[in-house]
Design an enzyme around this catalytic site. Structure first.
Site, short mmCIF file in Angstrom:
data_model
loop_
_atom_site.label_atom_id
_atom_site.label_comp_id
_atom_site.label_asym_id
_atom_site.label_seq_id
_atom_site.Cartn_x
_atom_site.Cartn_y
_atom_site.Cartn_z
N SER A 42 0.97 -1.10 0.08
CA SER A 42 -0.09 -0.01 -0.06
C SER A 42 0.99 1.14 -0.12
O SER A 42 1.81 1.32 -0.70
CB SER A 42 -0.98 0.03 1.23
OG SER A 42 -1.83 1.08 1.04
N ASP B 42 -8.69 -6.20 -4.90
CA ASP B 42 -8.34 -5.08 -4.21
C ASP B 42 -8.89 -3.94 -5.11
O ASP B 42 -8.15 -3.60 -6.46
CB ASP B 42 -6.75 -4.98 -4.13
CG ASP B 42 -6.31 -3.84 -3.63
OD1 ASP B 42 -7.06 -3.06 -3.28
OD2 ASP B 42 -4.89 -3.89 -3.14
N HIS C 104 -8.17 -5.19 -0.32
CA HIS C 104 -6.88 -4.56 -0.15
C HIS C 104 -6.27 -5.05 1.14
O HIS C 104 -4.73 -5.36 0.96
CB HIS C 104 -7.00 -2.99 0.04
CG HIS C 104 -5.72 -2.40 0.49
ND1 HIS C 104 -4.83 -2.28 -0.91
CD2 HIS C 104 -5.23 -1.33 1.05
CE1 HIS C 104 -3.67 -1.63 -0.56
NE2 HIS C 104 -4.05 -1.04 0.60
#
Length: 386
Positions: free
Chosen positions: A140, A326, A359
Site C-alpha cells: 500500500s 483489491d 486490499h
C-alpha cells in the site's frame, strides 16, 4: 534515534531536532549487505513482528510475513522497521513540541511527503552504517515508499518488493481520503488541530471524526465478497455490545450517540467497533498528514505524466504483487508499473493473486502470495552468499 540537523522537506520548509522510532529483527552480517527496509502503510508503525515482552497480544502488523522461517526470514536477513516522521507511534509528530517555538506542533506540523520519509529513512541507514540495502519492501503506502527508494537512491537498492500499491492515487481514492479528512476537521473537538493537552486545558480528542474516518477507510480495504461472506444482511444478535457502545459514548451530543435502534446489522456493529478502536490510539493530525502524503505521491508528475520516463532512474530488480479483488489499489495499477519498468528493460516479476480479501489481502497469510515472496528472498539470499 535523534537527529539534530535540519531535514529539508519538499514543501520548501525543514524540520530539525526530530526522532525516528525503529525496530530491527535478525542480525546484520559482517559485510552489512543483508539489510531489508520494511515500510509501513497508513496506520501501522515500526513494530513489524512478534510480541513485546510481557504482552500477550498486539503482534507486529506484518507478523505473518516476517520472522524466523517466514517468507522474509530473519535468520538470513536484518530487517528494519521505521515509524515515519509525522506518525504517532514514537517518531516526532504533531503531538510533540517544536524545538523552535516550544509549543506542541498540532496543526503546525510541516507537510511531509513520501519523498521526505525516504530521505529521513536514508539518514537513519547512514547512522546505522548501512550503505546498500538487499531490498526495500512495503504494501500500500509502504509500496509507494519502496518505489520512491528506487528512484531517489537507486544506487542503494538492489531489490524492491512492491505489494498492493500504485504509482499514484486515482481521483476516487483521493475522494475517499478527503471525505475521511472532512469527518475529522468538522468534529467540534478538532479545534483547528490544536486539541492537545496544555497546562490550561485538558486534552479532548476528535474521536467522533476519527471513528468515521476509520469506518470509511475500512470499507475500502475490504472486498464486497468478504463483507457478504462475513456479515451479509445478518441482523445483530446481541444487545450487550450496544450497551458497551452506549456507555462509552454517553457524553457525546445527541446526534452522535449510539442507540440500540440505529444499529441493526452486524456490518454496522463491526464498523463501529473498528472505529472505536482506531479513535483510541491514532492521532487526528497524523491521519490528515499521512493521507495527504498519499494524495501527493506521483513520481510521473515531473515527467509530464510519463511513468516510463519517471522509472528510468530505477536500477533495482522488482517483484510486484497485486490482488484480484483489491479495488482500492487494483491490479491495473500494478500492471502500469510493470509496463513502465519493462519499457526501461528492467528486471521485473509480477504476481496477480486471485484472492477474495480486497486490499487487506497483503496483510493475510495466503500461501500462494507468501510463496512468491519467499522465492524472491531465497534468490536474494543466494545472491548474498555467492
Amino acid at each position: 534515534m535523534h537527529f539534530e540537523a535540519p531535514l529539508p522537506l519538499r514543501s520548501g520548509t525543514s524540520i530539525r531536532a526530530y526522532d525516528l522510532c525503529f525496530e530491527t529483527y535478525g542480525t546484520l552480517n559482517a559485510e552489512r549487505s543483508n539489510a531489508v527496509l520494511e515500510l509501513h502503510a497508513l496506520n501501522a508503525s515500526h513494530h513489524l513482528a512478534g510480541l513485546y515482552a510481557g504482552q500477550d497480544k498486539s503482534d507486529g502488523w506484518w507478523d505473518t510475513m516476517i520472522g524466523p522461517g517466514k517468507p522474509l526470514d530473519t535468520n538470513r536477513f536484518f530487517v528494519i522497521g521505521v515509524n515515519n516522521l509525522g506518525s504517532c507511534f514514537g517518531s516526532t509528530g504533531p503531538m510533540h513540541r517544536s524545538p523552535d517555538t516550544g509549543q506542541i506542533y498540532g496543526s503546525g506540523f510541516p507537510v511531509v511527503t513520501v519523498e521526505d520519509w525516504v530521505d529521513a529513512q536514508a539518514r537513519l541507514l547512514d547512522a546505522l552504517g548501512i550503505v546498500s540495502l538487499a531490498a526495500v519492501m512495503g504494501g500500500s503506502l509502504g509500496g509507494m515508499q519502496a518505489l520512491s527508494w528506487t528512484l531517489q537512491y537507486p544506487q542503494r537498492v538492489r531489490n524492491a518488493v512492491v505489494i498492493a500499491s500504485a504509482p499514484n492515487l486515482t481521483a476516487e481514492n483521493i475522494a475517499f481520503n478527503e471525505v475521511a479528512r472532512r469527518a475529522i476537521v468538522t468534529d467540534p473537538d478538532f479545534n483547528g488541530g490544536n486539541f492537545y493537552a496544555t497546562q490550561e486545558r485538558a486534552q479532548t480528542t476528535p474521536k467522533r471524526g476519527l471513528r468515521i474516518a476509520r469506518m470509511i477507510g475500512h470499507i475500502t480495504y475490504l472486498s464486497d465478497d468478504v463483507m457478504n461472506e462475513k456479515f451479509g444482511r445478518t441482523l445483530r444478535t446481541s444487545l450487550a455490545r450496544e450497551a458497551q457502545l452506549l456507555a462509552a459514548d454517553a457524553a457525546a451530543p445527541a446526534p452522535f450517540r449510539y442507540t440500540t435502534q440505529d444499529v441493526e446489522f452486524q456490518i454496522e456493529s463491526y464498523l463501529r467497533h473498528q472505529g472505536d478502536k482506531f479513535a483510541e490510539y491514532f492521532d487526528a493530525n497524523t491521519y490528515l498528514l499521512i493521507t495527504r502524503a498519499l494524495d501527493y505521491f506521483d513520481p510521473a508528475r515531473d515527467f509530464g505524466g510519463d511513468l516510463s520516463r519517471a522509472l528510468a532512474r530505477a536500477t533495482a530488480r522488482f517483484l510486484l504483487v497485486s490482488f484480484s479483488t483489491d479495488w482500492r489499489f487494483s491490479p491495473t495499477r500494478s500492471r502500469e508499473l510493470v509496463k513502465a519498468l519493462l519499457d526501461n528493460r528492467r528486471d521485473v516479476s509480477y504476481a496477480e493473486i486471485d484472492a477474495p480479501h480486497g486490499h487487506d489481502a497483503f496483510l493475510l497469510d495466503d500461501p500462494r502470495y507468501h510463496q512468491v515472496v519467499a522465492a524472491t528472498f531465497d534468490r536474494i539470499a543466494q545472491a548474498l552468499s555467492s
